[in-house]
Write a protein that holds these residues in place. Structure first.
Motif, PDB file in Angstrom:
ATOM      1  N   HIS A 238       0.842  -1.202   0.000  1.00  0.00           N
ATOM      2  CA  HIS A 238       0.000   0.000   0.000  1.00  0.00           C
ATOM      3  C   HIS A 238       0.877   1.252   0.000  1.00  0.00           C
ATOM      4  N   SER A 239       0.605   2.155  -0.939  1.00  0.00           N
ATOM      5  CA  SER A 239       1.515   3.289  -1.119  1.00  0.00           C
ATOM      6  C   SER A 239       1.146   4.509  -0.278  1.00  0.00           C
ATOM      7  N   ASP A 240       0.218   4.340   0.674  1.00  0.00           N
ATOM      8  CA  ASP A 240      -0.157   5.436   1.562  1.00  0.00           C
ATOM      9  C   ASP A 240       0.443   5.182   2.948  1.00  0.00           C
ATOM     10  N   LEU A 241       1.213   6.140   3.424  1.00  0.00           N
ATOM     11  CA  LEU A 241       1.889   6.001   4.715  1.00  0.00           C
ATOM     12  C   LEU A 241       0.908   5.796   5.865  1.00  0.00           C
ATOM     13  N   GLU A 242      -0.297   6.308   5.684  1.00  0.00           N
ATOM     14  CA  GLU A 242      -1.333   6.113   6.706  1.00  0.00           C
ATOM     15  C   GLU A 242      -1.637   4.626   6.872  1.00  0.00           C
ATOM     16  N   HIS A 243      -1.527   3.903   5.783  1.00  0.00           N
ATOM     17  CA  HIS A 243      -1.857   2.476   5.827  1.00  0.00           C
ATOM     18  C   HIS A 243      -0.625   1.602   6.071  1.00  0.00           C
ATOM     19  N   ASP A 244       0.458   1.894   5.380  1.00  0.00           N
ATOM     20  CA  ASP A 244       1.701   1.147   5.627  1.00  0.00           C
ATOM     21  C   ASP A 244       2.741   2.107   6.203  1.00  0.00           C
ATOM     22  N   PRO A 245       2.752   2.288   7.518  1.00  0.00           N
ATOM     23  CA  PRO A 245       3.663   3.261   8.136  1.00  0.00           C
ATOM     24  C   PRO A 245       5.128   2.854   8.048  1.00  0.00           C
ATOM     25  N   MET A 246       5.406   1.597   7.673  1.00  0.00           N
ATOM     26  CA  MET A 246       6.804   1.159   7.600  1.00  0.00           C
ATOM     27  C   MET A 246       7.534   1.849   6.451  1.00  0.00           C
ATOM     28  N   SER A 247       6.919   1.841   5.258  1.00  0.00           N
ATOM     29  CA  SER A 247       7.629   2.441   4.121  1.00  0.00           C
ATOM     30  C   SER A 247       6.696   2.905   3.011  1.00  0.00           C
TER      31      SER A 247
ATOM     32  N   ARG B 245       7.235   1.056  -0.240  1.00  0.00           N
ATOM     33  CA  ARG B 245       8.502   1.178  -0.972  1.00  0.00           C
ATOM     34  C   ARG B 245       9.459   0.028  -0.665  1.00  0.00           C
ATOM     35  N   GLN B 246       9.274  -0.590   0.492  1.00  0.00           N
ATOM     36  CA  GLN B 246      10.090  -1.755   0.830  1.00  0.00           C
ATOM     37  C   GLN B 246       9.229  -3.005   0.674  1.00  0.00           C
ATOM     38  N   MET B 247       9.877  -4.162   0.654  1.00  0.00           N
ATOM     39  CA  MET B 247       9.122  -5.404   0.697  1.00  0.00           C
ATOM     40  C   MET B 247       8.415  -5.498   2.041  1.00  0.00           C
ATOM     41  N   GLY B 248       7.346  -6.284   2.086  1.00  0.00           N
ATOM     42  CA  GLY B 248       6.702  -6.529   3.369  1.00  0.00           C
ATOM     43  C   GLY B 248       7.696  -7.129   4.346  1.00  0.00           C
ATOM     44  N   GLY B 249       7.419  -6.994   5.631  1.00  0.00           N
ATOM     45  CA  GLY B 249       8.312  -7.573   6.630  1.00  0.00           C
ATOM     46  C   GLY B 249       9.585  -6.768   6.850  1.00  0.00           C
ATOM     47  N   HIS B 250       9.633  -5.568   6.310  1.00  0.00           N
ATOM     48  CA  HIS B 250      10.769  -4.682   6.564  1.00  0.00           C
ATOM     49  C   HIS B 250      10.269  -3.580   7.493  1.00  0.00           C
ATOM     50  N   PHE B 251      10.648  -3.672   8.750  1.00  0.00           N
ATOM     51  CA  PHE B 251      10.023  -2.864   9.790  1.00  0.00           C
ATOM     52  C   PHE B 251      10.834  -1.616  10.123  1.00  0.00           C
ATOM     53  N   ALA B 252      10.109  -0.607  10.617  1.00  0.00           N
ATOM     54  CA  ALA B 252      10.770   0.651  10.977  1.00  0.00           C
ATOM     55  C   ALA B 252       9.851   1.462  11.882  1.00  0.00           C
ATOM     56  N   THR B 253      10.425   2.366  12.645  1.00  0.00           N
ATOM     57  CA  THR B 253       9.623   3.395  13.312  1.00  0.00           C
ATOM     58  C   THR B 253      10.106   4.748  12.803  1.00  0.00           C
ATOM     59  N   HIS B 254       9.313   5.775  13.065  1.00  0.00           N
ATOM     60  CA  HIS B 254       9.633   7.102  12.545  1.00  0.00           C
ATOM     61  C   HIS B 254      10.408   7.930  13.571  1.00  0.00           C
ATOM     62  N   SER B 255      11.532   8.471  13.144  1.00  0.00           N
ATOM     63  CA  SER B 255      12.324   9.336  14.013  1.00  0.00           C
ATOM     64  C   SER B 255      12.002  10.803  13.778  1.00  0.00           C
ATOM     65  N   LEU B 256      11.349  11.103  12.662  1.00  0.00           N
ATOM     66  CA  LEU B 256      10.976  12.481  12.327  1.00  0.00           C
ATOM     67  C   LEU B 256       9.456  12.605  12.351  1.00  0.00           C
ATOM     68  N   ASP B 257       8.958  13.787  12.709  1.00  0.00           N
ATOM     69  CA  ASP B 257       7.513  13.997  12.630  1.00  0.00           C
ATOM     70  C   ASP B 257       7.129  14.407  11.211  1.00  0.00           C
ATOM     71  N   GLU B 258       5.841  14.690  10.993  1.00  0.00           N
ATOM     72  CA  GLU B 258       5.373  14.970   9.630  1.00  0.00           C
ATOM     73  C   GLU B 258       5.969  16.256   9.046  1.00  0.00           C
ATOM     74  N   ASN B 259       6.548  17.119   9.926  1.00  0.00           N
ATOM     75  CA  ASN B 259       7.197  18.336   9.436  1.00  0.00           C
ATOM     76  C   ASN B 259       8.702  18.166   9.248  1.00  0.00           C
ATOM     77  N   GLY B 260       9.178  16.962   9.484  1.00  0.00           N
ATOM     78  CA  GLY B 260      10.604  16.716   9.290  1.00  0.00           C
ATOM     79  C   GLY B 260      11.452  17.051  10.505  1.00  0.00           C
ATOM     80  N   ASN B 261      10.802  17.307  11.649  1.00  0.00           N
ATOM     81  CA  ASN B 261      11.565  17.604  12.864  1.00  0.00           C
ATOM     82  C   ASN B 261      11.795  16.324  13.676  1.00  0.00           C
ATOM     83  N   TRP B 262      12.910  16.314  14.407  1.00  0.00           N
ATOM     84  CA  TRP B 262      13.213  15.152  15.245  1.00  0.00           C
ATOM     85  C   TRP B 262      12.125  14.949  16.290  1.00  0.00           C
ATOM     86  N   LYS B 263      11.689  13.726  16.444  1.00  0.00           N
ATOM     87  CA  LYS B 263      10.813  13.388  17.566  1.00  0.00           C
ATOM     88  C   LYS B 263      11.691  13.117  18.795  1.00  0.00           C
TER      89      LYS B 263
END
Ligand SMILES: Cc1ncc(C[n+]2csc(CCOP(=O)(O)OP(=O)(O)O)c2C)c(N)n1
Ligand SMILES: [Mg+2]
Length: 223
Positions: free
Chosen positions: A99-108, A111-129
Motif C-alpha cells: 500500500h503506497s499510503d503512509l497512513e496504511h503502511d507506516p513502515m515504508s 517502498r520496501q518489501m513486506g516484513g521490513h520494519f521501521a519506526t519514525h524518528s521524524l515527525d510529519e514536518n521533518g523535525n526530530w521526535k
C-alpha cells in the motif's frame, strides 16, 4: 521497589490477564503469517516473508525493551513489532500488499518489501521526535546481516552519549546513554562476516547491545 519486584507482586488476576494477552498476540501473529503466506501463494501479494515459529521469544524480548531503546533486526520480527505497539493487523497486510499510503503502511508506504520494519524518528514536518519517549526500530534492509553494523553503531551511540557534552538536541536522543540496542538475526545469517565483526567489536567496545539469534535450523527455506 524495582520494576522486577513490582512485576512479581502482580495479583493472580493481573498475571492471568497478561498471560492471556501474550497468548492472544502469539495466535494473532501466527494467523497473520498463515493467511499472508496463502495470499502470496495464490498470487494476491507480490512477496511475503513471515514470523511464524518465532512468536514467543519476541514477546519476551518486548517485555524487556524500554522507551529509548532501538531495534536493529530483520524480516522475522513481526510479533516483536506488534508487541511494542508499532504494527497492527491492518498495517501488516497493507505492507504485504505494498500500500503506497503512509497512513496504511507506516513502515515504508509500500517502498520496501513486506516484513521490513521501521519506526519514525521524524515527525510529519521533518523535525526530530523525542526518541527517548518511544520504542524505536531502525529501518530493516534486505541484505542478511546488514543490520549488524548498524546495531553496533546504535549501541556505541549510547556509550558516547554518556560522556560527550554539547550535542545539539541531546535530550531528544538519549537519557545519559541509558539506552540498549537490540539485534535480531537468523541462524544462517550468522555465517556472514558482519555478524562476527559486530560481536567482536561489541566485546572490544563494551557497548550496551543484546543479540538474539532466531535459530530455526533453516536458512530461510533451505535446511
Ligand atoms: C547478502 C544476502 N545474501 C543472500 C540473501 C538471500 N537470503 C534472504 S534470507 C536468506 C537466508 C536467511 O536465513 P536465516 O538467517 O537463518 O533467517 P531465517 O529466514 O531462517 O529466519 C538468504 C540467503 C540476502 N537477502 N542477502
Ligand atoms: Mg534460519
Amino acid at each position: 521497589m524495582t520494576e522486577t519486584e513490582t512485576k512479581r507482586s502482580l495479583s493472580f488476576e493481573d498475571f492471568r490477564a497478561e498471560v492471556l494477552k501474550d497468548y492472544t498476540l502469539a495466535v494473532v501473529s501466527r494467523e497473520c503469517s498463515l493467511l499472508g503466506r496463502r495470499e502470496v501463494l495464490t498470487g494476491k501479494a507480490k512477496f511475503g516473508i513471515f514470523g511464524d515459529g518465532k512468536e514467543v521469544p519476541q514477546i519476551a524480548m518486548a517485555k524487556a525493551f524500554k522507551n529509548g531503546d532501538f531495534r536493529s533486526g530483520y524480516y522475522r520480527d513481526q510479533t516483536f513489532m506488534m508487541a511494542i505497539g508499532q504494527l497492527d493487523i491492518q498495517q501488516f497486510f497493507a505492507g504485504l500488499y505494498g500500500h503506497s499510503d503512509l497512513e496504511h503502511d507506516p513502515m515504508s508506504a509500500g517502498r520496501q518489501m513486506g516484513g521490513h520494519f521501521a519506526t519514525h524518528s521524524l515527525d510529519e514536518n521533518g523535525n526530530w521526535k523525542n526518541l527517548t519517549q518511544q520504542k524505536n526500530s531502525s529501518a530493516d534492509i534486505s541484505p542478511t546481516a546488514g543490520q549488524m553494523p548498524r546495531l553496533l553503531g546504535l549501541a556505541q551511540a549510547s556509550k558516547i552519549y554518556r560522556n560527550v557534552t554539547g550535542i545539539e538536541n541531546k535530550t531528544n536522543f538519549s537519557i545519559n546513554g541509558n539506552e540498549v540496542a537490540w539485534g535480531t538475526i537468523g541462524n544462517a545469517s550468522t555465517s556472514e562476516g558482519l555478524f562476527f565483526e559486530t560481536i567482536n567489536a561489541a566485546g572490544v567496545l563494551q557497548v550496551p547491545m543484546v543479540m538474539s539469534v532466531w535459530d530455526d535450523d533453516y536458512g530461510i527455506s533451505v535446511h
